[in-house]
Motif scaffolding. Structure first.
Motif, PDB file in Angstrom:
ATOM      1  N   UNK A  88       0.812  -1.210   0.000  1.00  0.00           N
ATOM      2  CA  UNK A  88       0.000   0.000   0.000  1.00  0.00           C
ATOM      3  C   UNK A  88       0.844   1.257   0.000  1.00  0.00           C
ATOM      4  N   UNK A  89       1.923   1.258   0.753  1.00  0.00           N
ATOM      5  CA  UNK A  89       2.809   2.428   0.777  1.00  0.00           C
ATOM      6  C   UNK A  89       3.552   2.577  -0.547  1.00  0.00           C
ATOM      7  N   UNK A  90       3.958   1.467  -1.140  1.00  0.00           N
ATOM      8  CA  UNK A  90       4.614   1.569  -2.448  1.00  0.00           C
ATOM      9  C   UNK A  90       3.691   2.187  -3.488  1.00  0.00           C
ATOM     10  N   UNK A  91       2.397   1.902  -3.358  1.00  0.00           N
ATOM     11  CA  UNK A  91       1.417   2.445  -4.293  1.00  0.00           C
ATOM     12  C   UNK A  91       0.896   3.811  -3.858  1.00  0.00           C
ATOM     13  N   UNK A  92       1.387   4.307  -2.734  1.00  0.00           N
ATOM     14  CA  UNK A  92       0.998   5.612  -2.189  1.00  0.00           C
ATOM     15  C   UNK A  92      -0.506   5.694  -1.953  1.00  0.00           C
ATOM     16  N   UNK A  93      -1.045   4.642  -1.341  1.00  0.00           N
ATOM     17  CA  UNK A  93      -2.462   4.636  -0.979  1.00  0.00           C
ATOM     18  C   UNK A  93      -2.650   5.290   0.386  1.00  0.00           C
ATOM     19  N   UNK A  94      -3.760   5.970   0.605  1.00  0.00           N
ATOM     20  CA  UNK A  94      -4.050   6.472   1.958  1.00  0.00           C
ATOM     21  C   UNK A  94      -4.239   5.308   2.925  1.00  0.00           C
ATOM     22  N   UNK A  95      -3.731   5.484   4.128  1.00  0.00           N
ATOM     23  CA  UNK A  95      -3.871   4.467   5.173  1.00  0.00           C
ATOM     24  C   UNK A  95      -4.491   5.123   6.400  1.00  0.00           C
ATOM     25  N   UNK A  96      -5.578   4.536   6.865  1.00  0.00           N
ATOM     26  CA  UNK A  96      -6.328   5.058   8.011  1.00  0.00           C
ATOM     27  C   UNK A  96      -6.140   4.125   9.203  1.00  0.00           C
ATOM     28  N   UNK A  97      -5.811   4.696  10.346  1.00  0.00           N
ATOM     29  CA  UNK A  97      -5.684   3.944  11.590  1.00  0.00           C
ATOM     30  C   UNK A  97      -6.746   4.423  12.582  1.00  0.00           C
ATOM     31  N   UNK A  98      -7.213   3.498  13.416  1.00  0.00           N
ATOM     32  CA  UNK A  98      -8.073   3.894  14.530  1.00  0.00           C
ATOM     33  C   UNK A  98      -7.526   3.337  15.843  1.00  0.00           C
TER      34      UNK A  98
END
Length: 259
Positions: A88-98
């Motif tokens: 996901x980071x390689x593809x520069x996707x947003x990542x949401x944490x809770x």
């Protein structure tokens, strides 16, 4: 019913009887909905409260961290989440944490606190290490971090507003617990007409029965349950930088992670 998209036996196969299989088949449930084209990765409550601080027998972990899912978090869940986050980071996707801290008096959890006789334990109050996302999958600068007070990541948070702003059409849902906050988030996600995909190795629960039944129920009626390999393969197929125009911080997080 026993096959998970031809990729092996479904994790709930051993808790489903023949009548249940026939019912779901006759009713037509369980068809795959498919991935979206603009996915956001969501990591639900992978904090020390729900994982404990090390792999150990679950009852030992619960003695110190009352919400703990024990070794399921460390031996299966966290490694699977690490794989998904890496691509996901390689593809520069947003990542949401809770995470889900509460006031010291528990008022902001309302009646949810009524369900445990250990609700007075201080592990989940604001500022306690228990609310920190475990180091192995911790958020980076540029990731989206939300505090929630109820099971669903959508309830009382700006999550849907963020997804609308990102023009996201889907979420890859990971974290804990499968039968609680993950399931609640999945149901709310499809209620907002998002495609929801759950890689079963990347979610975990303190009860294996709850884990399996929740996955089965969600897969039959709401979301797609698949495996981590399938999710990674899909993410690898995406063009890098889908969200660059609307979410430059994803690029900063990717740079910080060294990808």
């Amino acid at each position: 019913m026993g096959e998970l998209y031809g990729r092996g036996v479904a994790p709930w196969d051993d808790v489903l009887d023949e009548t249940d299989r026939a019912v779901f088949t006759a009713a037509g449930w369980g068809r795959r909905a498919g991935f979206g084209t603009r996915p956001v990765i969501v990591v639900i409550d992978v904090n020390y409260n729900f994982c404990g601080d090390r792999p150990e027998p679950i009852l030992d972990s619960i003695s110190r961290w009352r919400y703990s899912c024990g070794p399921e978090a460390w031996t299966r869940g966290i490694p699977a989440i690490q794989r998904i986050l890496a691509v996901g980071r390689r593809k520069r996707l947003p990542i949401v944490y809770t995470t889900n801290p509460r006031r010291p008096d528990g008022f902001d959890l309302g009646v949810w606190n009524d369900k445990s006789h250990r609700s007075a334990d201080a592990v989940d109050i604001m500022g306690h290490r228990g609310n920190d996302v475990v180091h192995e999958v911790a958020p980076l600068d540029g990731d989206i971090f939300l505090e929630k007070r109820k099971p669903s990541a959508f309830f009382g948070t700006p999550l849907m507003s963020h997804l609308t702003n990102l023009k996201a059409d889907s979420i890859i849902l990971t974290g804990s617990t499968t039968s609680g906050c993950v399931r609640a988030t999945a149901v709310d996600g499809i209620s907002y007409d998002l495609k929801v995909t759950i890689p079963y190795e990347a979610v975990f629960d303190r009860s294996q029965l709850s884990h399996k039944v929740a996955l089965m129920d969600v897969h039959m009626k709401y979301a797609d349950v698949t495996d981590t390999d399938d999710v990674v393969h899909h993410l690898e197929s995406l063009e890098a930088g889908l969200f660059d125009a609307v979410f430059p911080p994803a690029g900063r997080a990717a740079t910080e992670s060294g990808v």
